[in-house]
Each structure stands twice: as structure tokens, then as C-alpha cells.
Motif scaffolding. Structure first.
Motif, PDB file in Angstrom:
ATOM      1  N   ILE A  83       0.844  -1.202   0.000  1.00 18.89           N
ATOM      2  CA  ILE A  83       0.000   0.000   0.000  1.00 18.89           C
ATOM      3  C   ILE A  83       0.878   1.251   0.000  1.00 18.89           C
ATOM      4  O   ILE A  83       0.643   2.186  -0.762  1.00 18.89           O
ATOM      5  N   HIS A  84       1.897   1.253   0.845  1.00 21.12           N
ATOM      6  CA  HIS A  84       2.805   2.405   0.895  1.00 21.12           C
ATOM      7  C   HIS A  84       3.488   2.631  -0.456  1.00 21.12           C
ATOM      8  O   HIS A  84       3.621   3.772  -0.917  1.00 21.12           O
ATOM      9  N   ALA A  85       3.910   1.543  -1.078  1.00 22.93           N
ATOM     10  CA  ALA A  85       4.607   1.668  -2.368  1.00 22.93           C
ATOM     11  C   ALA A  85       3.682   2.246  -3.432  1.00 22.93           C
ATOM     12  O   ALA A  85       4.079   3.125  -4.217  1.00 22.93           O
ATOM     13  N   GLU A  86       2.431   1.785  -3.449  1.00 26.22           N
ATOM     14  CA  GLU A  86       1.480   2.271  -4.451  1.00 26.22           C
ATOM     15  C   GLU A  86       1.102   3.729  -4.195  1.00 26.22           C
ATOM     16  O   GLU A  86       0.964   4.526  -5.132  1.00 26.22           O
ATOM     17  N   VAL A  87       0.937   4.089  -2.933  1.00 27.58           N
ATOM     18  CA  VAL A  87       0.617   5.477  -2.589  1.00 27.58           C
ATOM     19  C   VAL A  87       1.784   6.386  -2.951  1.00 27.58           C
ATOM     20  O   VAL A  87       1.587   7.481  -3.519  1.00 27.58           O
ATOM     21  N   ASN A  88       2.986   5.956  -2.658  1.00 25.11           N
ATOM     22  CA  ASN A  88       4.158   6.781  -2.955  1.00 25.11           C
ATOM     23  C   ASN A  88       4.359   6.951  -4.453  1.00 25.11           C
ATOM     24  O   ASN A  88       4.816   8.004  -4.918  1.00 25.11           O
ATOM     25  N   GLN A  89       3.985   5.938  -5.215  1.00 24.31           N
ATOM     26  CA  GLN A  89       4.092   6.044  -6.664  1.00 24.31           C
ATOM     27  C   GLN A  89       3.073   7.039  -7.205  1.00 24.31           C
ATOM     28  O   GLN A  89       3.363   7.819  -8.118  1.00 24.31           O
ATOM     29  N   ALA A  90       1.871   7.010  -6.655  1.00 23.14           N
ATOM     30  CA  ALA A  90       0.820   7.929  -7.114  1.00 23.14           C
ATOM     31  C   ALA A  90       1.029   9.344  -6.593  1.00 23.14           C
ATOM     32  O   ALA A  90       0.661  10.322  -7.261  1.00 23.14           O
ATOM     33  N   PHE A  91       1.619   9.454  -5.398  1.00 27.85           N
ATOM     34  CA  PHE A  91       1.842  10.769  -4.778  1.00 27.85           C
ATOM     35  C   PHE A  91       3.300  10.887  -4.334  1.00 27.85           C
ATOM     36  O   PHE A  91       3.582  10.960  -3.133  1.00 27.85           O
ATOM     37  N   PRO A  92       4.248  10.908  -5.269  1.00 21.23           N
ATOM     38  CA  PRO A  92       5.651  11.062  -4.878  1.00 21.23           C
ATOM     39  C   PRO A  92       5.882  12.378  -4.150  1.00 21.23           C
ATOM     40  O   PRO A  92       6.750  12.485  -3.286  1.00 21.23           O
ATOM     41  N   ASN A  93       5.117  13.374  -4.510  1.00 21.61           N
ATOM     42  CA  ASN A  93       5.043  14.611  -3.727  1.00 21.61           C
ATOM     43  C   ASN A  93       3.584  15.009  -3.671  1.00 21.61           C
ATOM     44  O   ASN A  93       2.741  14.423  -4.358  1.00 21.61           O
ATOM     45  N   PHE A  94       3.283  15.967  -2.855  1.00 22.88           N
ATOM     46  CA  PHE A  94       1.890  16.364  -2.634  1.00 22.88           C
ATOM     47  C   PHE A  94       1.716  17.849  -2.935  1.00 22.88           C
ATOM     48  O   PHE A  94       0.822  18.496  -2.405  1.00 22.88           O
ATOM     49  N   ASP A  95       2.575  18.383  -3.787  1.00 25.25           N
ATOM     50  CA  ASP A  95       2.614  19.832  -4.017  1.00 25.25           C
ATOM     51  C   ASP A  95       1.315  20.363  -4.616  1.00 25.25           C
ATOM     52  O   ASP A  95       0.763  21.364  -4.135  1.00 25.25           O
ATOM     53  N   LYS A  96       0.841  19.721  -5.683  1.00 24.96           N
ATOM     54  CA  LYS A  96      -0.380  20.199  -6.343  1.00 24.96           C
ATOM     55  C   LYS A  96      -1.569  20.070  -5.414  1.00 24.96           C
ATOM     56  O   LYS A  96      -2.405  20.985  -5.315  1.00 24.96           O
ATOM     57  N   GLU A  97      -1.658  18.953  -4.704  1.00 28.42           N
ATOM     58  CA  GLU A  97      -2.777  18.739  -3.783  1.00 28.42           C
ATOM     59  C   GLU A  97      -2.725  19.733  -2.626  1.00 28.42           C
ATOM     60  O   GLU A  97      -3.767  20.258  -2.204  1.00 28.42           O
ATOM     61  N   LYS A  98      -1.514  20.021  -2.134  1.00 30.01           N
ATOM     62  CA  LYS A  98      -1.402  21.001  -1.054  1.00 30.01           C
ATOM     63  C   LYS A  98      -1.805  22.382  -1.545  1.00 30.01           C
ATOM     64  O   LYS A  98      -2.475  23.146  -0.827  1.00 30.01           O
ATOM     65  N   GLU A  99      -1.424  22.715  -2.761  1.00 29.74           N
ATOM     66  CA  GLU A  99      -1.824  24.007  -3.337  1.00 29.74           C
ATOM     67  C   GLU A  99      -3.338  24.119  -3.418  1.00 29.74           C
ATOM     68  O   GLU A  99      -3.916  25.158  -3.087  1.00 29.74           O
ATOM     69  N   ASP A 100      -3.997  23.036  -3.842  1.00 35.28           N
ATOM     70  CA  ASP A 100      -5.462  23.037  -3.914  1.00 35.28           C
ATOM     71  C   ASP A 100      -6.076  23.163  -2.524  1.00 35.28           C
ATOM     72  O   ASP A 100      -7.069  23.876  -2.333  1.00 35.28           O
ATOM     73  N   LEU A 101      -5.506  22.442  -1.563  1.00 39.71           N
ATOM     74  CA  LEU A 101      -6.026  22.518  -0.194  1.00 39.71           C
ATOM     75  C   LEU A 101      -5.884  23.930   0.367  1.00 39.71           C
ATOM     76  O   LEU A 101      -6.796  24.452   1.024  1.00 39.71           O
ATOM     77  N   GLU A 102      -4.740  24.546   0.138  1.00 32.74           N
ATOM     78  CA  GLU A 102      -4.535  25.919   0.605  1.00 32.74           C
ATOM     79  C   GLU A 102      -5.547  26.860  -0.039  1.00 32.74           C
ATOM     80  O   GLU A 102      -6.094  27.746   0.629  1.00 32.74           O
ATOM     81  N   ARG A 103      -5.803  26.645  -1.304  1.00 33.28           N
ATOM     82  CA  ARG A 103      -6.776  27.488  -2.008  1.00 33.28           C
ATOM     83  C   ARG A 103      -8.172  27.285  -1.424  1.00 33.28           C
ATOM     84  O   ARG A 103      -8.922  28.242  -1.212  1.00 33.28           O
ATOM     85  N   PHE A 104      -8.528  26.020  -1.168  1.00 33.69           N
ATOM     86  CA  PHE A 104      -9.818  25.721  -0.547  1.00 33.69           C
ATOM     87  C   PHE A 104      -9.955  26.403   0.807  1.00 33.69           C
ATOM     88  O   PHE A 104     -10.983  27.024   1.112  1.00 33.69           O
ATOM     89  N   PHE A 105      -8.919  26.294   1.634  1.00 29.88           N
ATOM     90  CA  PHE A 105      -9.011  26.866   2.973  1.00 29.88           C
ATOM     91  C   PHE A 105      -9.016  28.392   2.950  1.00 29.88           C
ATOM     92  O   PHE A 105      -9.529  29.026   3.876  1.00 29.88           O
ATOM     93  N   LEU A 171     -10.536  14.396  -4.656  1.00 30.72           N
ATOM     94  CA  LEU A 171     -10.043  14.580  -3.287  1.00 30.72           C
ATOM     95  C   LEU A 171     -10.564  15.874  -2.671  1.00 30.72           C
ATOM     96  O   LEU A 171     -11.083  15.884  -1.550  1.00 30.72           O
ATOM     97  N   LEU A 172     -10.427  16.958  -3.396  1.00 23.75           N
ATOM     98  CA  LEU A 172     -10.838  18.242  -2.835  1.00 23.75           C
ATOM     99  C   LEU A 172     -12.354  18.322  -2.676  1.00 23.75           C
ATOM    100  O   LEU A 172     -12.854  18.962  -1.754  1.00 23.75           O
ATOM    101  N   SER A 173     -13.084  17.671  -3.558  1.00 24.06           N
ATOM    102  CA  SER A 173     -14.531  17.620  -3.431  1.00 24.06           C
ATOM    103  C   SER A 173     -14.923  16.896  -2.146  1.00 24.06           C
ATOM    104  O   SER A 173     -15.869  17.291  -1.456  1.00 24.06           O
TER     105      SER A 173
END
Length: 318
Positions: A83-105, A171-173
Motif C-alpha cells: 500500500i505504501h509503495a502504491e501510494v508513494n508512486q501515485a503521490f511522490p510529492n503532494f505539491d499540487k494537492e497542497k496548493e489546492d487545499l490551501e486554495r480551498f481553505f 479529493l478536494l470535493s
């Protein structure tokens, strides 16, 4: 061919203009400090010797009733490592998602000034689509194993309509929906109308909080499903009216038109072609009609207003 390309470009331009018109420049300009921790990576890299340190640094993530032996077993589990390996492959970094979260907040702070930002933790858990994230007063826990894409092998046993939502574009939804449910008065009657407008409020709040996301993402729809809903809105409403469903207290209507399902159930030949949860879409249109007719209504008043009042004052006529 040239005409078709021009027409396609024009349609994309118009969609972009409509999309941008929903943005709020004052909200966009707010400055916030969002703390986000990739706990999934911390846990993936830890050994049994690191457990005391993890528990000390992240006490909220280690319930006292869970013995250390279970955490160590989880660390050493082959399934958890996969699970960790698959998650890390899909989200090697979280930059775009963090940007969206910051925008949402930013939008959350703009419309709810007293709102205190939660601390955000990403997790890699047990692929439970019913608990993709948890939002409390001060924590947001996001299980990234639920956002690997609908065709991922972890979702092979899921129904297609459930696997479809296991995607990072939703995710953001999910975050906005969790936030909305915290701020909407959950008291509602057994009437079908009340259910529709409850979800209509959630979607209207999503419109305000994530205007930079598509309507399809807010509804957990594909673009084709959104188009079907838009093109058939008048016929759908006529169906509800002609069969006296608006004020019906028939509990089966929730499963037919509100709850998670592959399609809406009109009990007609078109059912397999219909968009799911169409009652939520209609509720959204009613709430939008109400706010267009009553623009001075505050967001707080809208979220606490009874559904009958919203419906009657909306003069909804698709």
C-alpha cells in the motif's frame, strides 16, 4: 474539420470564462499558513524502534487502546508495504494537492472568518472507500490509498461506480463536502424535497469553496454524466412533479435518486443511461435558483433555512 476545431476552441473558451467568473479575488488573495504532514511516508520509513518517537510526535494518530504490537505488525506487513509503495508512486510529492487545499481553505476562511485551519495529515490505510478522510475541528486526515485512480488493482473488487470515485480529482470535493456537512443544519424532514435541498446546500457551498474545480468534480460525475443531467433537467423535474414525489416521504426515493448508485432509478428504459444521484443535482439547481432570487440571503442563513422555505421562494422552473 476547420469549422469543428474552431467550434471546439470556442466551447473550451466559454467554459473557461464561466469557470473563472466563479473565482473570488478577495478569497484568492488571502494569506494562510496550512500545516501538512506526509505521515504516510513517515510511517512507511519507520521500524519498530521508531514507534516511541512516532507516538511522541503524533499522539493523536495513535489511540491509547491500540497496543504497540499491532502497530509493529502493521509496519512489518507485506500488504501495508505494498500500500505504501502504491501510494508513494501515485503521490511522490503532494505539491499540487497542497496548493489546492490551501486554495480551498482560503475560501473557507473568507466565507467563515472564525474558522480555524486544521492540521493536515496524509495516511496510507486499508482502502476503505467509506472512510476516505476525516475532518474534525483541528485535524484533517486523508487516506491517500483511496485516491489511486479507478483502474487501480486495489479497487478490482469494487463496483465500477464506486471505483470511479477513487481518484485524486475528487479529493478536494471530498474535503469540501466534509466541511459543508459540519456547517449545515442536518435537521431535515422525511420529505424527498428535504433530502434534495440538503444535498443542494452542500453542492452550493462547494460552488463557493472550490470554484476552481469543475461542476462534474463537485458532483462526482464524469463530464458525460453532467451533460446528461443538464440536458434532461426539465424532464427530470416533470417526472418528479407528475408522480407527486416532491413531498413524498417514501424512503425508497433516497436509494433511487440520492444515495451512491450506478444510475438513478426512474424505472424506465433510460435508467442505465441516467446520471446517478440526480436528486442531488436537482436540489443544487433549486438552491441556486433561491439564491438568484434572494441574493441578500447570507450563507449562514441559507445553510440553516428549512427546505420548504427555500423551495417556495426559489420559484424553481427548469
Amino acid at each position: 474539420m476547420r469549422f469543428r476545431l474552431i467550434l471546439l476552441s470556442l466551447c473550451c473558451f466559454m467554459a473557461s470564462c464561466d469557470h473563472n467568473s466563479k473565482l473570488n479575488s478577495e478569497a484568492e488573495d488571502l494569506s494562510i499558513d496550512l500545516e501538512l504532514i506526509r505521515f504516510d511516508q513517515e510511517f512507511a520509513q519507520a521500524s519498530a524502534m521508531d514507534l516511541p518517537r512516532l507516538k511522541n510526535n503524533f499522539p493523536r494518530l495513535f489511540p491509547e487502546q491500540v497496543p504497540d504490537s499491532l502497530w509493529i505488525s502493521k509496519m512489518q506487513s507485506d500488504l501495508q508495504k505494498e500500500i505504501h509503495a502504491e501510494v508513494n508512486q501515485a503521490f511522490p510529492n503532494f505539491d499540487k494537492e497542497k496548493e489546492d487545499l490551501e486554495r480551498f481553505f482560503k475560501y473557507a476562511k473568507y466565507y467563515f472568518p472564525s474558522y480555524k485551519l486544521p492540521k493536515v495529515y496524509t495516511l496510507a490505510e486499508e482502502v476503505n472507500y467509506r472512510n476516505k478522510l476525516v475532518l474534525t475541528e483541528d485535524l484533517l486526515l486523508i487516506s491517500l490509498d483511496n485516491y489511486l485512480g479507478q483502474d487501480h488493482k486495489f479497487y478490482g473488487g469494487f463496483a465500477d461506480y464506486i471505483a470511479f470515485q477513487q481518484d485524486k480529482r475528487f479529493l478536494l470535493s471530498d474535503v469540501a463536502e466534509a466541511f459543508a456537512k459540519q456547517h449545515i443544519d442536518e435537521k431535515r424532514s422525511r420529505k424527498f424535497m428535504s433530502e434534495m435541498i440538503y444535498y443542494g446546500k452542500i453542492l452550493y457551498l462547494k460552488d463557493l469553496l472550490i470554484p476552481f474545480k469543475s461542476d462534474a468534480a463537485k458532483l462526482y460525475y464524469s463530464e458525460d454524466q453532467l451533460q446528461w443531467a443538464e440536458e434532461n433537467e426539465t424532464q427530470i423535474w416533470s417526472f418528479f412533479v407528475e408522480r407527486n414525489l416532491i413531498y413524498s416521504t417514501d424512503s425508497t426515493l433516497e436509494d433511487r435518486f440520492i444515495n451512491l448508485a450506478p444510475y438513478s432509478k426512474f424505472y424506465l428504459e433510460l435508467d442505465n443511461e441516467s446520471s446517478p444521484r440526480i436528486g442531488q443535482y436537482i436540489g443544487w439547481q433549486i438552491v441556486k435558483a433561491f439564491m438568484n432570487k434572494n441574493p441578500n440571503t447570507s450563507i449562514k442563513d441559507l445553510l440553516n433555512m428549512e427546505s420548504d422555505a427555500i423551495f417556495k421562494k426559489s420559484n424553481y422552473k427548469p
